[in-house]
Motif scaffolding. Structure first.
Motif, PDB file in Angstrom:
ATOM      1  N   ARG A 145      -8.708  -3.866  -1.825  1.00  0.00           N
ATOM      2  CA  ARG A 145      -8.883  -5.037  -0.803  1.00  0.00           C
ATOM      3  C   ARG A 145      -7.449  -5.489  -0.713  1.00  0.00           C
ATOM      4  O   ARG A 145      -7.174  -6.251   0.117  1.00  0.00           O
ATOM      5  CB  ARG A 145      -9.809  -5.923  -1.365  1.00  0.00           C
ATOM      6  N   GLU A 146      -6.909  -6.142  -2.220  1.00  0.00           N
ATOM      7  CA  GLU A 146      -5.375  -6.458  -1.710  1.00  0.00           C
ATOM      8  C   GLU A 146      -4.556  -5.690  -0.979  1.00  0.00           C
ATOM      9  O   GLU A 146      -3.742  -6.597  -0.007  1.00  0.00           O
ATOM     10  CB  GLU A 146      -4.836  -6.531  -3.427  1.00  0.00           C
ATOM     11  N   THR A 147      -4.567  -4.553  -0.918  1.00  0.00           N
ATOM     12  CA  THR A 147      -3.744  -3.634  -0.105  1.00  0.00           C
ATOM     13  C   THR A 147      -4.029  -3.953   1.323  1.00  0.00           C
ATOM     14  O   THR A 147      -3.128  -3.862   2.231  1.00  0.00           O
ATOM     15  CB  THR A 147      -3.859  -2.157  -0.532  1.00  0.00           C
ATOM     16  N   GLN A 148      -5.263  -4.006   1.710  1.00  0.00           N
ATOM     17  CA  GLN A 148      -5.725  -4.108   2.940  1.00  0.00           C
ATOM     18  C   GLN A 148      -5.138  -5.445   3.432  1.00  0.00           C
ATOM     19  O   GLN A 148      -4.571  -5.726   4.610  1.00  0.00           O
ATOM     20  CB  GLN A 148      -7.241  -4.147   3.186  1.00  0.00           C
ATOM     21  N   VAL A 149      -5.512  -6.396   2.693  1.00  0.00           N
ATOM     22  CA  VAL A 149      -5.109  -7.838   3.221  1.00  0.00           C
ATOM     23  C   VAL A 149      -3.377  -7.888   3.308  1.00  0.00           C
ATOM     24  O   VAL A 149      -3.230  -8.612   4.195  1.00  0.00           O
ATOM     25  CB  VAL A 149      -5.511  -8.734   2.024  1.00  0.00           C
ATOM     26  N   LEU A 150      -2.566  -7.362   2.190  1.00  0.00           N
ATOM     27  CA  LEU A 150      -1.342  -7.424   2.410  1.00  0.00           C
ATOM     28  C   LEU A 150      -0.885  -6.465   3.529  1.00  0.00           C
ATOM     29  O   LEU A 150       0.019  -6.845   4.497  1.00  0.00           O
ATOM     30  CB  LEU A 150      -0.567  -6.666   1.325  1.00  0.00           C
ATOM     31  N   ARG A 151      -1.538  -5.468   4.075  1.00  0.00           N
ATOM     32  CA  ARG A 151      -1.269  -4.480   5.208  1.00  0.00           C
ATOM     33  C   ARG A 151      -1.423  -5.534   6.596  1.00  0.00           C
ATOM     34  O   ARG A 151      -0.531  -5.589   7.486  1.00  0.00           O
ATOM     35  CB  ARG A 151      -2.117  -3.332   5.326  1.00  0.00           C
ATOM     36  N   ALA A 152      -2.400  -6.252   6.667  1.00  0.00           N
ATOM     37  CA  ALA A 152      -2.724  -7.054   7.544  1.00  0.00           C
ATOM     38  C   ALA A 152      -1.807  -8.347   7.873  1.00  0.00           C
ATOM     39  O   ALA A 152      -1.595  -8.742   8.774  1.00  0.00           O
ATOM     40  CB  ALA A 152      -4.069  -7.651   7.587  1.00  0.00           C
ATOM     41  N   ALA A 153      -1.198  -8.601   6.661  1.00  0.00           N
ATOM     42  CA  ALA A 153      -0.616  -9.910   6.659  1.00  0.00           C
ATOM     43  C   ALA A 153       1.082  -9.259   6.782  1.00  0.00           C
ATOM     44  O   ALA A 153       1.733 -10.166   7.139  1.00  0.00           O
ATOM     45  CB  ALA A 153      -0.261 -10.629   5.249  1.00  0.00           C
ATOM     46  N   GLN A 154       1.271  -8.165   7.217  1.00  0.00           N
ATOM     47  CA  GLN A 154       2.543  -7.571   7.628  1.00  0.00           C
ATOM     48  C   GLN A 154       3.215  -8.176   8.934  1.00  0.00           C
ATOM     49  O   GLN A 154       4.108  -8.274   9.143  1.00  0.00           O
ATOM     50  CB  GLN A 154       2.715  -6.099   7.656  1.00  0.00           C
ATOM     51  N   THR A 155       2.154  -8.397   9.778  1.00  0.00           N
ATOM     52  CA  THR A 155       2.581  -9.040  11.050  1.00  0.00           C
ATOM     53  C   THR A 155       2.685 -10.421  11.237  1.00  0.00           C
ATOM     54  O   THR A 155       3.228 -11.198  12.171  1.00  0.00           O
ATOM     55  CB  THR A 155       1.399  -8.684  12.114  1.00  0.00           C
ATOM     56  N   GLY A 156       2.543 -11.034  10.178  1.00  0.00           N
ATOM     57  CA  GLY A 156       2.648 -12.438   9.918  1.00  0.00           C
ATOM     58  C   GLY A 156       1.591 -13.303  10.678  1.00  0.00           C
ATOM     59  O   GLY A 156       1.687 -14.460  10.763  1.00  0.00           O
ATOM     60  N   ALA A 157       0.204 -12.562  10.691  1.00  0.00           N
ATOM     61  CA  ALA A 157      -0.622 -13.308  11.123  1.00  0.00           C
ATOM     62  C   ALA A 157      -1.209 -14.406  10.190  1.00  0.00           C
ATOM     63  O   ALA A 157      -1.197 -14.423   9.300  1.00  0.00           O
ATOM     64  CB  ALA A 157      -1.879 -12.335  11.451  1.00  0.00           C
ATOM     65  N   ILE A 162      -6.465 -12.855   9.810  1.00  0.00           N
ATOM     66  CA  ILE A 162      -6.570 -11.629   8.682  1.00  0.00           C
ATOM     67  C   ILE A 162      -8.030 -11.559   8.352  1.00  0.00           C
ATOM     68  O   ILE A 162      -8.531 -10.724   8.342  1.00  0.00           O
ATOM     69  CB  ILE A 162      -5.773 -11.919   7.606  1.00  0.00           C
ATOM     70  N   ALA A 163      -8.577 -12.942   8.120  1.00  0.00           N
ATOM     71  CA  ALA A 163      -9.922 -13.015   7.697  1.00  0.00           C
ATOM     72  C   ALA A 163     -10.889 -12.417   8.826  1.00  0.00           C
ATOM     73  O   ALA A 163     -11.759 -11.792   8.210  1.00  0.00           O
ATOM     74  CB  ALA A 163     -10.418 -14.466   7.469  1.00  0.00           C
ATOM     75  N   THR A 184       2.879  -8.399  -7.522  1.00  0.00           N
ATOM     76  CA  THR A 184       4.100  -7.834  -6.856  1.00  0.00           C
ATOM     77  C   THR A 184       5.434  -8.516  -7.355  1.00  0.00           C
ATOM     78  O   THR A 184       6.457  -8.002  -7.335  1.00  0.00           O
ATOM     79  CB  THR A 184       4.170  -7.697  -5.528  1.00  0.00           C
ATOM     80  N   GLY A 185       4.993  -9.883  -7.684  1.00  0.00           N
ATOM     81  CA  GLY A 185       6.286 -10.502  -8.238  1.00  0.00           C
ATOM     82  C   GLY A 185       6.811 -11.459  -7.123  1.00  0.00           C
ATOM     83  O   GLY A 185       7.935 -11.841  -7.308  1.00  0.00           O
ATOM     84  N   GLY A 186       6.030 -11.365  -6.027  1.00  0.00           N
ATOM     85  CA  GLY A 186       6.892 -11.846  -4.850  1.00  0.00           C
ATOM     86  C   GLY A 186       6.574 -13.415  -4.619  1.00  0.00           C
ATOM     87  O   GLY A 186       5.441 -13.910  -5.242  1.00  0.00           O
ATOM     88  N   THR A 187       7.481 -14.352  -4.344  1.00  0.00           N
ATOM     89  CA  THR A 187       7.061 -15.780  -4.433  1.00  0.00           C
ATOM     90  C   THR A 187       6.578 -16.273  -2.975  1.00  0.00           C
ATOM     91  O   THR A 187       5.945 -17.524  -2.989  1.00  0.00           O
ATOM     92  CB  THR A 187       8.704 -16.548  -4.509  1.00  0.00           C
ATOM     93  N   THR A 188       6.744 -15.595  -1.951  1.00  0.00           N
ATOM     94  CA  THR A 188       5.925 -15.782  -0.659  1.00  0.00           C
ATOM     95  C   THR A 188       5.215 -14.409  -0.238  1.00  0.00           C
ATOM     96  O   THR A 188       5.458 -13.256  -0.761  1.00  0.00           O
ATOM     97  CB  THR A 188       6.845 -16.152   0.618  1.00  0.00           C
ATOM     98  N   ARG A 189       4.207 -14.449   0.824  1.00  0.00           N
ATOM     99  CA  ARG A 189       3.471 -13.161   1.038  1.00  0.00           C
ATOM    100  C   ARG A 189       4.361 -12.301   1.801  1.00  0.00           C
ATOM    101  O   ARG A 189       4.337 -11.091   1.552  1.00  0.00           O
ATOM    102  CB  ARG A 189       2.116 -13.659   2.097  1.00  0.00           C
ATOM    103  N   GLY A 190       5.523 -12.834   2.590  1.00  0.00           N
ATOM    104  CA  GLY A 190       6.359 -11.878   3.117  1.00  0.00           C
ATOM    105  C   GLY A 190       7.158 -11.083   2.155  1.00  0.00           C
ATOM    106  O   GLY A 190       7.357  -9.901   2.546  1.00  0.00           O
ATOM    107  N   GLU A 191       7.560 -11.868   1.256  1.00  0.00           N
ATOM    108  CA  GLU A 191       8.336 -11.192  -0.070  1.00  0.00           C
ATOM    109  C   GLU A 191       7.453 -10.111  -0.640  1.00  0.00           C
ATOM    110  O   GLU A 191       7.769  -8.933  -1.083  1.00  0.00           O
ATOM    111  CB  GLU A 191       8.814 -12.084  -0.795  1.00  0.00           C
TER     112      GLU A 191
END
Length: 202
Positions: A145-157, A162-163, A184-191
């Motif tokens: 599910r985290e993978t699905q959410v991050l994939r959906a977040a790639q567009t910056g939506a 996303i929900a 992942t250690g990212g500080t933002t969702r983009g990172e």
């Protein structure tokens, strides 16, 4: 004996260069070329290649999914992934999908021809640097599910979009994004998206 090859790469120039280089080898012949992942199985059924050289990122179907489809439809055709994207996560997925070889596109022509021969002989061929990186980076820490959410977040939506796309509440999406950022250690969702992509987790 001549080894029959199928090339699948969406970049016509790269595909043509590969075909020209491989055709210079007396024991190799390119019998089919396609520019989309969803054309691989049909071409293999028609031309019965011994080895299919597949790129990872292609329209219609990615090379890893095409490798799995090819394993089911034409199990006699062995798969060698030849890609620009040497990511550890891609290597693991490709091997699970039935590929027996994985090399990067800057592999010298002679080494590529040798990799084709070894894959045809039933041996496993993996770029050594990528193999080492794969051992170091390990499996993806993300849940499905985290993978699905991050994939959906790639567009910056936005979270609400996303929900709606994943039939989740906005709060659940935020929770998954927060968890993915932690893993992942990212500080933002983009990172986080960038880190997950660079490891081949998405």
């Amino acid at each position: 004996m001549t080894i029959r090859l199928l090339l699948a790469d969406d970049q016509a120039l790269v595909r043509g260069a590969l075909a020209a280089l491989l055709d210079l080898e007396s024991d190799l012949t390119v019998v089919a070329e396609v520019g989309r992942g969803d054309e691989v199985v049909a071409a293999a059924l028609e031309h019965q290649p011994d080895v299919a050289l597949l790129d990872v990122e292609m329209p219609g179907m990615d090379g890893i999914a095409a490798a799995a489809a090819l394993r089911d439809a034409v199990p006699t055709t062995r798969v060698l992934i030849v890609t620009t994207f040497g990511r550890p996560g891609y290597l693991r997925k490709a091997l699970r999908a039935g590929a027996t070889g994985f090399v990067v596109k800057d592999t010298p022509a002679r080494q590529l021809a040798d990799a084709v021969r070894r894959v045809h002989a039933g041996l496993r061929v993996v770029d050594p640097t990528l193999a080492a990186d794969s051992l170091i980076s390990g499996e993806s820490p993300l849940t499905e599910r985290e993978t699905q959410v991050l994939r959906a977040a790639q567009t910056g939506a936005p979270v609400a979009t996303i929900a709606a796309e994943l039939f989740l509440t906005a709060g659940t999406v935020r929770n998954h994004l927060s968890s993915a950022m932690g893993k992942t250690g990212g500080t933002t969702r983009g990172e986080s998206v960038r880190i997950a992509n660079s490891n081949g987790w998405l």
